[in-house]
Design an enzyme around this catalytic site. Sequence first.
Site, PDB file in Angstrom:
ATOM      1  N   GLU A 292       0.858  -1.192   0.000  1.00  0.00           N
ATOM      2  CA  GLU A 292       0.000   0.000   0.000  1.00  0.00           C
ATOM      3  C   GLU A 292       0.891   1.238   0.000  1.00  0.00           C
ATOM      4  O   GLU A 292       1.680   1.453   0.916  1.00  0.00           O
ATOM      5  CB  GLU A 292      -0.914  -0.009   1.228  1.00  0.00           C
ATOM      6  CG  GLU A 292      -2.002   1.038   1.190  1.00  0.00           C
ATOM      7  CD  GLU A 292      -3.059   0.784   0.120  1.00  0.00           C
ATOM      8  OE1 GLU A 292      -3.856   1.703  -0.135  1.00  0.00           O
ATOM      9  OE2 GLU A 292      -3.116  -0.339  -0.465  1.00  0.00           O
ATOM     10  N   GLU A 322      -0.402   9.536  -6.037  1.00  0.00           N
ATOM     11  CA  GLU A 322       0.707   8.590  -6.019  1.00  0.00           C
ATOM     12  C   GLU A 322       0.959   8.014  -7.411  1.00  0.00           C
ATOM     13  O   GLU A 322       2.107   7.798  -7.803  1.00  0.00           O
ATOM     14  CB  GLU A 322       0.402   7.482  -5.008  1.00  0.00           C
ATOM     15  CG  GLU A 322       0.366   7.996  -3.568  1.00  0.00           C
ATOM     16  CD  GLU A 322      -0.781   7.453  -2.742  1.00  0.00           C
ATOM     17  OE1 GLU A 322      -1.122   8.106  -1.730  1.00  0.00           O
ATOM     18  OE2 GLU A 322      -1.348   6.404  -3.098  1.00  0.00           O
ATOM     19  N   ASP A 476      -7.270   2.945   2.648  1.00  0.00           N
ATOM     20  CA  ASP A 476      -6.933   1.679   3.303  1.00  0.00           C
ATOM     21  C   ASP A 476      -8.122   0.727   3.310  1.00  0.00           C
ATOM     22  O   ASP A 476      -7.976  -0.473   3.080  1.00  0.00           O
ATOM     23  CB  ASP A 476      -6.452   1.946   4.728  1.00  0.00           C
ATOM     24  CG  ASP A 476      -5.257   2.881   4.760  1.00  0.00           C
ATOM     25  OD1 ASP A 476      -4.270   2.600   4.066  1.00  0.00           O
ATOM     26  OD2 ASP A 476      -5.314   3.903   5.463  1.00  0.00           O
TER      27      ASP A 476
END
Length: 494
Positions: A292, A322, A476
């Site tokens: 992650e 990201e 998450d």
Amino acid sequence: MWRKASVAALLALAVGYLYHGCPELPEQLLHYISPASSHSSPQSQHRLEQVISNAWDSLITLPTRQWTRVAVGVNACVDVVVSGVGLLQALALDPGSGLDHEVLHSKEDLREAFVHFMERGAAAERFFSDKEVFRRIARAAAEYPGAKLYVGGNAALIGQKLATYPALMVLLCGPVGPKLHEMLDEQIVVPPGSLQETDEYHLILEYKAGEQWGSTRAPQANRFIFSHDVSNGEMSSLETFVASLEEFQPDLVVLSGLHMMEGQGRQLWEERLKEAVAAISDIGKDIPIHLELASMTDRDYMNSIMQEVMPIVSSIGLNEQELLFLSQAGGGPHAHLATWKGVPDVGQVSDILLWILERHGRSDPSSEADLTRVHFHTLAYHVLATVDGYWANQVAAVTAGARVASSQACGTRTVDATKVELKAPLRFHSSHSEARVALSLDPAAPVTVWRRGNVTFHMTPVLVCKQPLRTVGLGDAISAEGLVYSELKSQQPF
């Protein structure tokens, strides 16, 4: 209560807006905005959001072979969640222009970085270098009216989400202090080597869509995270984590926290990353590893992660910031973009995802890399890209991730169609730069699938919460849910 005609009119306007002004709607959407819909009751009207939500429920089924033991590490902390504008005002800071800082050294750096990301509605995470100043800010945050304490850290949050499935046994390894240990789900196993006397605290400065501070107005709800966290920053629990796997015998490993090392300086992260690669390489080849990712600013560090870590993991999860930064660091597709403008273009996202799997994954049959799966999530939609022959049940996986994003943001057990809205593009392309296929969204079958070479893409919209209660940990939860519904095929094609 809205009048029936008003609902139909507003829905038509919303669809028109979402389609970015194009005069022709996808044929499968016309039914949901037909004038006839105004003659039905509000409860029975064809609302795009309800149709999509119902379709999700029918598509989400557990895989034939499910995980039973999942080991998660290695970043964990206590999150202090407060109003960002409220806390900065309490710190006697005035609004002003924004400026990004790779590392925060002062309250003024904090203010500038917060404004920089608030005006973009983008999530970010930074390291605060001054321990004493951070402690004073943390104390003010904990005492601020309405401040809330939550389980924090990607690993702990993923562990908490996985622990909601009774059939799963979860091992969590990270710096777990007494407060965090008390807050963790009782189903989570924490090895003794992970327990420490004090907790690590992260400050989460949240803002709402449309919230204003001075001349800065947030285009959407999001948060800015910062900390002075040495234990997580040095990934001090990594060796303990890997050592505990032999006894725990997991069938899936989830790794996070690499981004925390960035703020420790190049000399530390270069050395520690080598040790991390060695530790990860000690994990049995038969155990899939999901990595992650999180917000980073050092291109050299991101490039090192790409070159050294990605090829030895099976799966990665990341968001739009990201993804673009990864491409910028590695000279990938669309690296010239400074930032995404509005909702990220699906074709451009597809190009970068394919590049990742070709350059750092197993898309090339001659490659020895393990990476075969990328789970991309942004506010408006999610995409799962997988190398053919390795993963199953990905329709369910991508929709499960989108569904939890909608429900968790609104604080509801299930998706409430009255509290969410569709912001995904209704028409898009499979690529931005090469021979491309025109694609569109079908609300009744809301997973669009396309292939490029031996990589298959599954895309589904997100029903975005209009008034989110909490944005921290959504990524998450999305990755955890996607993994629960994913199945790794036992027969490998290469």
